[in-house]
Design a protein around this motif. Structure first.
Motif, short mmCIF file in Angstrom:
data_model
loop_
_atom_site.label_atom_id
_atom_site.label_comp_id
_atom_site.label_asym_id
_atom_site.label_seq_id
_atom_site.Cartn_x
_atom_site.Cartn_y
_atom_site.Cartn_z
N UNK A 79 22.14 26.21 42.70
CA UNK A 79 22.20 24.79 43.04
C UNK A 79 23.38 24.60 43.99
N UNK B 47 25.61 22.34 43.94
CA UNK B 47 26.82 22.08 43.16
C UNK B 47 27.52 23.40 42.83
N UNK B 48 26.73 24.39 42.43
CA UNK B 48 27.31 25.69 42.08
C UNK B 48 27.94 26.34 43.30
N UNK C 30 31.34 25.03 43.91
CA UNK C 30 32.31 25.50 42.92
C UNK C 30 32.64 26.97 43.10
#
Lengths: 206, 630
Positions: free
Chosen positions: A166, A168-169, A172
């Motif tokens: 994703x 988001x991952x 991060x």
């Protein structure tokens, strides 16, 4: 009519056949050239990405050979992709994954058993790349891959789609990878001329 | 130079090498493709031809699809609206990992957690919550209990999915890592094992740098079973009586000096070592032809050498015995060394330098001679008793003494008794020695103030004698010793031949009021069964675990577990061979009760001081009140 037509068609067909063949040969030649150019431009990036996560160089090379062969076979379709390199990375990664699942290569050597990264003075490109690779291998695989892809200029969305993560991952992992690398670099004594400030920064971002 | 500089340096246009590889790969692909076209076969491409960059399924579906292609399982949770529970489902592969057929299990967050090992469920819940609250990816490893009860290790990556710019749920991508986990544990175990495993230190003696007695005996034994050969036993003895003031350290120094000289004469190829006090054994195998010449050479060098002890020169009376033996004989390695020792004594008696035996002595003759030597030593009182202080580590002061035996050599020199005791044990004469020790030790103790606690040794073999208990109790009475001040240490527990008699003695001696200890615990055949069946009050951990205690994590592990074990069984623990302060501190921390060794006090002769006329008073002389802290 039909007979005449047949005769006429026959010569026509032959002509068309010849023309088609010539056209096919032209297209193939064009594709050959296109593919060669693509390979030359993309190979080092794919190799760097795969090697950031896989320690076994031969496995990477085998996977790359197969991926590019399949890429050539399907080039007529791949050339329409946004960036065919994405498909090559995906294909080669699957190949490596299958390899690993087959022989449990990962079980043979754990990260904690890795030989320590040799401490040398980084003087040239090759040494810089080797040192960096050594550090990347000490990071979680996902962090290393994401980081290297970002280094090679892929956008977050592209990375997410190619690696099956994703977005988001990806964001991060990128941050985490850079933090991990900085720690490893500092551990190896590469703190820069202004070590204190940088250390403060890295502490703050944690 | 810092990370950014390194990154900048590494991130360059392709190097010439990379370009060359690129061209080679492209050429190879092109070549294979052309061949396939020319020969009319198809190269199968199993990969999906969808452009990964343009597919626009929702994020969770996209991740799940890639996972499925990689044979990874997924659990997708979509955050619900106002209800707050949301929807959860797993892929067929994930169902399989959990041991369920696809579509047969009603999945809710709670039923899913119910499948996780209870020991890990809390951690999984916390990991998922942390991911969702911080909106950051995470990972978690846990165990799964399958319907049949079998347990698998699973590892999952947890990721936040986003839909229309808002976090919409979590997708977990996981695989069965049981094989990896087991391999990792095995690797860790092997690493610990290799760190803990110690090479057998018995092969070399710390003092002499030569092989130990046990090693020499084993080597000789091997030679007599195979090739045959010869043993040379050299007996050395100071020509003049050494001054009384000599300490054990001085004696050790002399022994080390003799060992050094022996090494230079014999060379490093032959097996040789100290096989008794003042007795040196050398094995020549397979060919023992040179044995006489070697023996003569050693004797000559030893006789002509002046050794220095405490600024005094000492000459050694030296003689040697040579025993030739064939392969496959019945006499053991120990027997052959005894024959060599006897030959050396014969040589000395005859004022010759060497005596040669062409074959081993007959078994009966050898045993008779050994027995008569022991009996003679006993009847002639050729022993001396020493006392070594034992420190109570909790009180940090000397509260006990071990009574130790020394054998007087031909010149009257007290020497360590291990070889003598071994011989006495092997020929079944140890009971005589033990009785002598008990009688004389109790006599000395009874004459003294009995302010300490005394530990007296008894061989495991002697316990087989039905009369021993009566003998000991009678001696206690006769000498007026307080039984509660006595501990009997059983040495050589391997030699306990009659369990019933041993148990009867042990029980009887405790009824009298004495304590029972096991000596040299942890080596030889000392078994844990003894701790369970014999009424033992004290265990003395063998010195081999103590001398390297500070350096060896393996010894530390063994000692600490032994202490725990004994505490659970109600047994106190003592450590022998304590040589430094560090070891004492460590022993104290491990919970060992007593320490004994050169650091806390060397053995001193028990002397009867006759300061006041008429009254005979025993005084145990030990070094000026050492405490464990020095």
């Amino acid at each position: 009519m039909e007979f005449e037509g047949t005769a006429a068609l026959t010569t026509d067909q032959v002509d068309r056949e010849t023309a088609r063949k010539a056209e096919a040969a032209r297209v193939k030649a064009a594709h050959d050239q296109e593919f060669a150019a693509f390979a030359e431009a993309s190979y080092h990036q794919v190799e760097r990405i795969l090697r950031s996560a896989c320690r076994d160089r031969e496995v990477v090379e085998d996977a790359l050979n197969e991926a590019y062969l399949h890429g050539r076979v399907k080039w007529s379709e791949l050339r329409a992709h946004d960036r065919p390199i994405g498909w090559i990375v995906v294909t080669a990664r699957f190949k490596i994954m299958k390899d690993r699942q087959r022989c449990q290569r990962e079980a043979a050597m754990a990260p904690e058993d890795l030989p320590p990264v040799p401490r040398s003075n980084i003087a040239d490109v090759w040494e810089a790349q080797e040192t960096l690779r050594g550090w990347l291998h000490q990071l979680p695989t996902r962090h290393a891959e994401v980081f290297q892809m970002a280094q090679e200029g892929f956008s977050n969305q592209e990375i997410a789609r190619i690696l099956g993560l994703t977005e988001n991952s990806v964001r991060s992992y990128k941050v985490a990878a850079r933090r991990g690398l900085r720690e490893l670099a500092e551990e190896a004594g590469y703190t820069g001329p202004d070590g204190h400030r940088r250390q403060g920064v890295s502490r703050g971002s944690r | 130079m810092d990370l950014d500089d390194i990154l900048a340096l590494a991130e360059t246009t392709p190097s010439p090498l990379e370009l060359a590889r690129a061209r080679r790969v492209a050429r190879a692909a092109q070549g294979q493709y052309d061949v396939s076209l020319a020969e009319g076969y198809k190269i199968l491409v199993d990969a999906d031809l969808v452009d990964p960059l343009t597919c626009d399924a929702d994020e969770a579906a996209r991740v799940a699809r890639v996972a499925q292609l990689s044979k990874l399982g997924t659990v997708t949770w979509t955050a619900g609206g106002t209800e707050g529970v949301g929807r959860i489902f797993w892929s067929d592969e994930m169902a399989r990992i959990f041991g369920h057929a696809p579509g047969t299990f009603r999945l809710t967050p709670d039923t899913l957690l119910g499948l996780v090992h209870p020991g890990d469920a809390g951690r999984v819940r916390a990991a998922v919550r942390a991911v969702w609250e911080r909106k950051r990816p995470g990972e978690v490893g846990f165990r799964v209990i399958r319907p049949g009860g079998s347990i698998r290790h699973v590892h999952c990556h947890l990721e936040i999915t986003t839909s229309q710019g808002e976090p919409s749920g979590i997708i977990a991508t996981g695989e069965d890592v049981t094989t990896l986990e087991l391999a990792r544990r095995e690797r860790r175990r092997l690493a610990v094992r290799s760190r803990m495993l110690c090479a057998d230190p018995a092969a070399r003696d710390a003092l002499t740098g030569l092989a130990t007695r046990g090693y020499v005996i084993d080597k000789v034994d091997r030679a007599r079973r195979t090739t045959g050969g010869a043993v040379v036993v050299v007996a050395t003895e100071p020509a003049t009586r050494l001054p009384e003031a000599l300490t054990d350290e001085d004696r050790d120094q002399l022994t080390a000096a003799v060992a050094g000289l022996l090494r230079t004469v014999v060379g490093s190829e032959l097996t040789g070592g100290l096989v008794g006090s003042g007795l040196w054994g050398v094995l020549l195998a397979p060919a023992g032809d040179d044995a006489e010449r070697l023996a003569a050479r050693i004797v000559e060098r030893f006789r002509n050498h002046l050794f220095n002890v405490r600024q005094k020169t000492v000459r050694l009376n030296t003689s040697a015995g040579v025993v030739h033996f064939g392969g496959g004989i019945s006499a053991s390695g120990f027997d052959l060394l005894v024959d060599g020792e006897h030959a050396a004594r014969d040589a000395r008696r005859n004022a010759a330098s060497i005596a040669v035996l062409d074959q081993p002595v007959a078994d009966g003759e050898r045993a008779d001679r050994c027995r008569s030597r022991v009996r003679h030593a006993v009847s002639a009182n050729r022993f001396a008793l020493y006392a070594q202080p034992i420190v109570d580590l909790q009180l940090n002061q000397v509260t006990r003494h071990e009574i130790l035996l020394r054998v007087r050599s031909d010149t009257g020199e007290p020497v360590a008794p291990w070889a003598f005791l071994d011989m006495a044990e092997r020929v079944g004469e140890i009971l005589t020695v033990d009785k002598w020790v008990v009688d004389h030790a109790l006599e000395l103790i009874g004459r003294g103030a009995q302010t300490s606690h005394y530990q007296v040794n008894l061989s495991g073999r002697s316990l087989a004698d039905p009369g021993l208990l009566a003998f000991v109790t009678e001696a206690i009475d006769r000498h007026g010793v307080k039984p509660e001040c006595l501990t009997f240490e059983i040495t050589e527990t391997a030699l306990i031949e009659n369990r019933n008699e041993a148990l009867a003695f042990a029980t009887g001696i405790r009824e009298v009021g004495c304590h029972l200890a096991l000596d040299d615990f942890g080596t030889g055949y000392s078994t844990l069964t003894h701790l369970k069946q014999l009424p033992v009050d004290l265990v003395k951990i063998d010195g081999t675990f103590i001398v390297d205690l500070c350096r060896s994590p393996a010894s530390q592990a063994l000692v600490s577990m032994l202490v725990k074990l004994c505490a659970a069984l109600g047994i106190r623990v003592a450590a022998e061979y304590v040589q430094d302060e560090q070891t004492i501190e460590l022993l104290r921390n491990l919970g060992v009760d007593f320490a004994q060794g050169y650091r806390t006090g060397r053995p001193e002769p028990i002397t009867v001081s006759r300061a006041e006329a008429q009254t005979v008073e025993l005084e145990l002389r030990f070094p000026p009140q050492y405490t464990a802290l020095g």
